[in-house]
Design a protein around this motif. Structure first.
Motif, mmCIF file in Angstrom:
data_model
loop_
_atom_site.group_PDB
_atom_site.id
_atom_site.type_symbol
_atom_site.label_atom_id
_atom_site.label_comp_id
_atom_site.label_asym_id
_atom_site.label_seq_id
_atom_site.Cartn_x
_atom_site.Cartn_y
_atom_site.Cartn_z
ATOM 1 N N ILE A 76 0.839 -1.192 0.000
ATOM 2 C CA ILE A 76 0.000 0.000 0.000
ATOM 3 C C ILE A 76 0.877 1.245 0.000
ATOM 4 O O ILE A 76 1.712 1.438 0.892
ATOM 5 C CB ILE A 76 -0.947 0.026 1.223
ATOM 6 N N LEU A 77 0.680 2.076 -1.015
ATOM 7 C CA LEU A 77 1.372 3.357 -1.127
ATOM 8 C C LEU A 77 0.327 4.448 -0.955
ATOM 9 O O LEU A 77 -0.621 4.541 -1.747
ATOM 10 C CB LEU A 77 2.071 3.481 -2.485
ATOM 11 N N ALA A 78 0.470 5.247 0.081
ATOM 12 C CA ALA A 78 -0.556 6.236 0.436
ATOM 13 C C ALA A 78 -0.072 7.644 0.151
ATOM 14 O O ALA A 78 0.924 8.099 0.720
ATOM 15 C CB ALA A 78 -0.914 6.093 1.915
ATOM 16 N N LEU A 79 -0.804 8.323 -0.738
ATOM 17 C CA LEU A 79 -0.479 9.701 -1.110
ATOM 18 C C LEU A 79 -1.571 10.603 -0.532
ATOM 19 O O LEU A 79 -2.549 10.926 -1.192
ATOM 20 C CB LEU A 79 -0.401 9.823 -2.636
ATOM 21 N N LEU A 80 -1.395 10.982 0.729
ATOM 22 C CA LEU A 80 -2.436 11.709 1.467
ATOM 23 C C LEU A 80 -1.860 12.960 2.143
ATOM 24 O O LEU A 80 -1.920 13.100 3.366
ATOM 25 C CB LEU A 80 -3.060 10.784 2.530
ATOM 26 N N PRO A 81 -1.321 13.884 1.370
ATOM 27 C CA PRO A 81 -0.621 15.033 1.966
ATOM 28 C C PRO A 81 -1.474 15.883 2.890
ATOM 29 O O PRO A 81 -1.049 16.217 4.002
ATOM 30 C CB PRO A 81 -0.135 15.825 0.750
ATOM 31 N N SER A 82 -2.665 16.257 2.481
ATOM 32 C CA SER A 82 -3.469 17.155 3.320
ATOM 33 C C SER A 82 -3.906 16.483 4.611
ATOM 34 O O SER A 82 -4.131 17.138 5.625
ATOM 35 C CB SER A 82 -4.701 17.634 2.540
ATOM 36 N N TYR A 83 -4.016 15.153 4.582
ATOM 37 C CA TYR A 83 -4.417 14.423 5.781
ATOM 38 C C TYR A 83 -3.219 14.185 6.707
ATOM 39 O O TYR A 83 -3.339 14.253 7.925
ATOM 40 C CB TYR A 83 -5.040 13.080 5.392
ATOM 41 N N LEU A 84 -2.059 13.904 6.119
ATOM 42 C CA LEU A 84 -0.869 13.653 6.928
ATOM 43 C C LEU A 84 -0.427 14.902 7.674
ATOM 44 O O LEU A 84 0.267 14.820 8.690
ATOM 45 C CB LEU A 84 0.274 13.152 6.040
ATOM 46 N N GLU A 85 -0.815 16.070 7.166
ATOM 47 C CA GLU A 85 -0.449 17.318 7.821
ATOM 48 C C GLU A 85 -1.258 17.537 9.096
ATOM 49 O O GLU A 85 -0.989 18.454 9.859
ATOM 50 C CB GLU A 85 -0.646 18.484 6.839
ATOM 51 N N PHE A 116 -3.897 -0.335 7.927
ATOM 52 C CA PHE A 116 -3.792 -1.240 6.780
ATOM 53 C C PHE A 116 -2.331 -1.500 6.422
ATOM 54 O O PHE A 116 -1.933 -2.636 6.152
ATOM 55 C CB PHE A 116 -4.503 -0.634 5.561
ATOM 56 N N ILE A 117 -1.542 -0.429 6.377
ATOM 57 C CA ILE A 117 -0.116 -0.560 6.027
ATOM 58 C C ILE A 117 0.585 -1.518 6.985
ATOM 59 O O ILE A 117 1.343 -2.403 6.574
ATOM 60 C CB ILE A 117 0.559 0.818 6.024
ATOM 61 N N TYR A 118 0.300 -1.360 8.263
ATOM 62 C CA TYR A 118 0.909 -2.243 9.270
ATOM 63 C C TYR A 118 0.525 -3.693 9.018
ATOM 64 O O TYR A 118 1.357 -4.606 9.131
ATOM 65 C CB TYR A 118 0.456 -1.794 10.658
ATOM 66 N N GLU A 132 7.548 -2.519 1.794
ATOM 67 C CA GLU A 132 7.379 -1.606 0.669
ATOM 68 C C GLU A 132 6.229 -0.629 0.894
ATOM 69 O O GLU A 132 6.139 0.401 0.225
ATOM 70 C CB GLU A 132 7.130 -2.391 -0.628
ATOM 71 N N SER A 133 5.307 -0.951 1.801
ATOM 72 C CA SER A 133 4.159 -0.085 2.064
ATOM 73 C C SER A 133 4.605 1.162 2.813
ATOM 74 O O SER A 133 5.556 1.120 3.606
ATOM 75 C CB SER A 133 3.111 -0.834 2.884
ATOM 76 N N GLY A 134 3.899 2.269 2.604
ATOM 77 C CA GLY A 134 4.259 3.479 3.339
ATOM 78 C C GLY A 134 3.491 4.701 2.871
ATOM 79 O O GLY A 134 2.744 4.669 1.880
ATOM 80 N N PHE A 135 3.691 5.808 3.595
ATOM 81 C CA PHE A 135 3.057 7.091 3.292
ATOM 82 C C PHE A 135 4.002 7.983 2.495
ATOM 83 O O PHE A 135 5.234 7.896 2.624
ATOM 84 C CB PHE A 135 2.699 7.827 4.583
ATOM 85 N N TYR A 136 3.394 8.880 1.700
ATOM 86 C CA TYR A 136 4.146 9.881 0.952
ATOM 87 C C TYR A 136 3.442 11.216 1.141
ATOM 88 O O TYR A 136 2.223 11.308 0.984
ATOM 89 C CB TYR A 136 4.226 9.492 -0.531
ATOM 90 N N LEU A 137 4.209 12.228 1.488
ATOM 91 C CA LEU A 137 3.618 13.544 1.726
ATOM 92 C C LEU A 137 3.574 14.318 0.411
ATOM 93 O O LEU A 137 2.588 14.308 -0.302
ATOM 94 C CB LEU A 137 4.413 14.288 2.806
#
Length: 354
Positions: free
Chosen positions: A127-136, A149-151, A157-162
């Motif tokens: 899972i690749l998460a592109l959620l900039p406004s939420y991660l802020e 879910f990522i856990y 390879e799974s992770g967040f991207y700002l």
């Protein structure tokens, strides 16, 4: 075991085909009667409407709490201790909804069960998460769910991207070249960030031979970063730049613990814990779907305001009148979101200040 725990256990077993499993309507009515007494805000709202909970015997008779109540009141059942407060995005603190969550493990369990109902085991994905406004923000229910879910993918390879789309593209390139893995890649992103990503069109050619293993899912929202577009327009832009035919979508909100998912065309399917009833646009207390129950063989499209029954919302309120406009086929569990109420069009919300 108290009544709250009994109801949660029943929700987790809903439609498991065992002899002790409740039907959706039976369980919804049990939860309604519980919340009508144990939820102070909902109890007072029902009192203003002069509703006797004991006389409610069908889903379409249940009064739905306007979603705006989550902005102005602490909507919580049975004085349950709060573990976390999820908050919606907004321009001011006064305009945000707050969902006081009392059982985070239950939320993690139910959201995973729903995802896997539609997509299979999380361990089948990176899972690749592109959620900039939420991660802020540190109180987003979407980020909490995706992090869970990522856990549970058990994938490094799974992770967040700002905002680091270059790193994201490198990761996608790396995964596309790994022919040994059976896993699919779920790229889940807020709408404006996915649109920003596909503007790097020249860098996406490598995805063509990877398309069978790639799922792109948008969670909606421009968050003031781009011009608002219809979902159909967003999907058309994304599919014109990506080598895939369908864009998936997630239907969820701060005030809900359950989610609906769409595998294309903006048509959402509902999990076992959710049901949508549509109401008259100018009469929030009139459910318009019930009149079609007599003949469910007809593919009749119904449009109206979306009322959500979320059985997982035991600790807050399971019956919510949203500001979304929707359409669905009566004899299916599918619906689409076709717009939102303008503030000037909202009716029946003069009881917000109790």
């Amino acid at each position: 075991m108290g009544i709250r725990d009994e109801l949660k256990s029943a929700v987790l077993q809903i439609n498991d085909h065992s002899q002790n499993s409740h039907t959706f309507e039976e369980l919804a009515l049990e939860i309604f009667r519980f919340q009508a007494v144990a939820n102070p805000v909902y109890q007072e709202y029902l009192g203003f409407l002069r509703v006797n909970p004991q006389k409610i015997d069908r889903l379409d008779k249940i009064p739905f709490l306007p979603i705006q109540f989550f902005k102005y009141h602490k909507v919580i059942t049975d004085h349950a201790p709060t573990q976390m407060v999820f908050e919606s995005s907004g321009t001011t603190q006064q305009n945000t909804s707050k969902h006081y969550v009392s059982d985070l493990p239950f939320y993690e369990h139910i959201s995973q069960k729903i995802f896997e109902q539609f997509y299979g085991p999380l361990t089948d994905y990176h899972i690749l998460a592109l959620l900039p406004s939420y991660l802020e923000r540190n109180n987003s229910s979407l980020v909490y769910m995706v992090q869970s879910f990522i856990y549970r993918t058990f994938s490094r390879e799974s992770g967040f991207y700002l905002h680091n789309t270059t790193e994201l593209l490198e990761k996608l390139h790396q995964l596309s070249e790994n022919s040994q893995t059976h896993r699919k890649v779920l790229l889940i992103g807020v709408t404006f960030a996915l649109l920003d990503l596909v503007e790097n069109e020249r860098e996406l050619d490598f995805l063509d031979h990877f398309k069978d293993k790639l799922i792109v899912m948008e969670t909606g929202g421009m968050k003031g970063r781009r011009k608002e577009l219809l979902r159909e327009e967003v999907h058309e832009i994304l599919t014109s730049h990506l080598p895939i035919q369908h864009i998936h979508s997630e239907y969820g909100m701060t005030e809900l613990l359950s989610q609906g998912y769409s595998k294309g065309e903006g048509v959402f399917e509902l999990p076992d814990t959710m049901k949508i009833l549509l109401r008259e646009i100018n009469d929030p207390f009139k459910i318009i779907s019930s009149q079609f129950r007599a003949d469910t063989s007809k593919e009749t499209t119904i449009r109206g305001g979306i009322n959500v029954i979320d059985l997982a919302n035991i600790d807050s309120c399971s019956f919510i009148e949203t500001q979304d406009l929707g359409a669905y086929q009566v004899n299916s569990r599918q619906f689409s979101v076709i717009g939102r109420f303008d503030n000037s069009d909202i009716r029946g919300c003069n009881l917000l200040v109790l």
